[in-house]
Design a protein around this motif. Structure first.
Motif, PDB file in Angstrom:
ATOM      1  N   GLU A   1       0.747  23.556  35.220  1.00 39.38           N
ATOM      2  CA  GLU A   1       0.048  22.274  35.146  1.00 39.38           C
ATOM      3  C   GLU A   1      -1.452  22.536  35.123  1.00 39.38           C
ATOM      4  OE1 GLU A   1       1.280  19.905  38.421  1.00 39.38           O
ATOM      5  OE2 GLU A   1       3.396  19.887  37.836  1.00 39.38           O
TER       6      GLU A   1
ATOM      7  N   LEU B   1       2.680  22.541  30.744  1.00 42.29           N
ATOM      8  CA  LEU B   1       3.374  23.392  29.777  1.00 42.29           C
ATOM      9  C   LEU B   1       4.622  23.991  30.419  1.00 42.29           C
ATOM     10  CD1 LEU B   1       0.110  23.705  29.213  1.00 42.29           C
ATOM     11  CD2 LEU B   1       0.898  25.339  27.505  1.00 42.29           C
TER      12      LEU B   1
ATOM     13  N   ALA C   1      -2.607  18.626  31.225  1.00 41.69           N
ATOM     14  CA  ALA C   1      -1.482  19.059  30.410  1.00 41.69           C
ATOM     15  C   ALA C   1      -0.502  19.812  31.291  1.00 41.69           C
ATOM     16  CB  ALA C   1      -1.954  19.948  29.257  1.00 41.69           C
TER      17      ALA C   1
ATOM     18  N   ALA D   1       4.896  20.992  25.767  1.00 39.69           N
ATOM     19  CA  ALA D   1       3.852  20.474  26.652  1.00 39.69           C
ATOM     20  C   ALA D   1       3.790  18.965  26.572  1.00 39.69           C
ATOM     21  CB  ALA D   1       2.490  21.070  26.292  1.00 39.69           C
TER      22      ALA D   1
ATOM     23  N   VAL E   1       5.397  30.408  29.853  1.00 40.85           N
ATOM     24  CA  VAL E   1       3.981  30.052  29.787  1.00 40.85           C
ATOM     25  C   VAL E   1       3.112  31.265  30.107  1.00 40.85           C
ATOM     26  CG1 VAL E   1       2.174  28.574  30.713  1.00 40.85           C
ATOM     27  CG2 VAL E   1       4.502  27.683  30.455  1.00 40.85           C
TER      28      VAL E   1
END
Length: 266
Positions: free
Chosen positions: A130, A107, A105, A96, A111
């Motif tokens: 996102e 990732l 953030a 991340a 996920v």
């Protein structure tokens, strides 16, 4: 053990007391750091743990390793990454990047996320995600799977709007709910009202009939779909063509409006 506790304390103290640039937000606390290095020139912390945890208010970041830039408030995390925002959202992935200052953030790597709604959580699986915590928006891409209550969704791109509790999907999304399948070019689902709007090459399949249209409004509570624009409904060999059709799929009832044509095979 005493050494580890002292390292954690020093990191916390330096992050809190990092000068004027630290005044933009609440203190960032670090827990579980088994290894910590500091680069003064870039104001960067290199942190490792199993996991190491960064906490600022309700925002928590966990990972095996984190590079945190105090002046910018940005981070890069790798290995068993987990991001939690209060009791509203939790996500995990392999790596991340993000910003504590901007409350965001991104990732990647298998996920998985859970986004709480008033009814039941939205569960999401995707290659990339996102998160915008300030706006409470989550956007996933690259072949996304979503589940909520008894419904599931597959699409190329999905975004969840927390304040409105709406889910948007593009890339030929497919919704499955019990024995009903709905596919379209794009769709928007209101989770509070339990209504789905679909557009572009809409196809609805149920054991009682198969329908195609330009647009559809699906009322999950009533088990009714309102189909509009060049509607074609097939029940076995029989066919109904109309401008608009109201289809109560659970009862197998069709009601056409506007110009319509019916072909019935004996």
């Amino acid at each position: 053990m005493r050494v580890r506790a002292r390292v954690a304390f020093l990191i916390t103290a330096l992050l809190v007391g990092g000068g004027a640039h630290a005044l933009w937000a609440q203190p960032v606390e670090v827990e579980g750091a088994l290894r910590a290095e500091y680069e003064a020139a870039s104001d960067t912390w290199l942190l490792e743990g199993s996991p190491v945890r960064l906490r600022q208010g309700v925002l928590v970041l966990e990972a095996h390793s984190v590079r945190y830039r105090g002046r910018e408030g940005t981070f890069e995390a790798a290995g068993g990454v987990r991001v939690v925002y209060g009791d509203e959202l939790a996500a995990q992935g392999q790596q991340a990047v993000g910003s504590v200052r901007e409350r965001r953030a991104a990732l990647e790597g298998d996920v998985r996320a859970a986004y709480r709604t008033a009814d039941s959580p939205v569960q999401l699986v995707a290659p990339a995600l996102e998160l915008d915590f300030a706006r409470r928006i989550a956007r996933a891409r690259g072949g996304v799977r979503v589940s909520w209550a008894e419904a599931s969704l597959h699409a190329q791109e999905v975004w969840v709007d927390g304040p409105s509790e709406e889910v948007h999907a593009v890339g030929r999304p497919l919704v499955r709910w019990q024995d009903l399948d709905l596919v379209a070019g794009s769709l928007r689902a209101d989770l509070r009202a339990r209504v789905v709007w679909a557009a572009g090459g809409v196809r609805l399949e149920h054991p009682t009939a198969v329908a195609e249209a330009s647009l559809a409004e699906v009322l999950w509570q009533d088990r009714v779909a309102v189909l509009r624009g060049a509607v074609v409904v097939r029940r076995g060999a029989d066919q109904l063509v109309a401008d608009q059709v109201r289809y109560a799929w659970q009862r197998g009832v069709l009601a056409a409006e506007g110009g319509s044509r019916v072909v019935v095979h004996p």
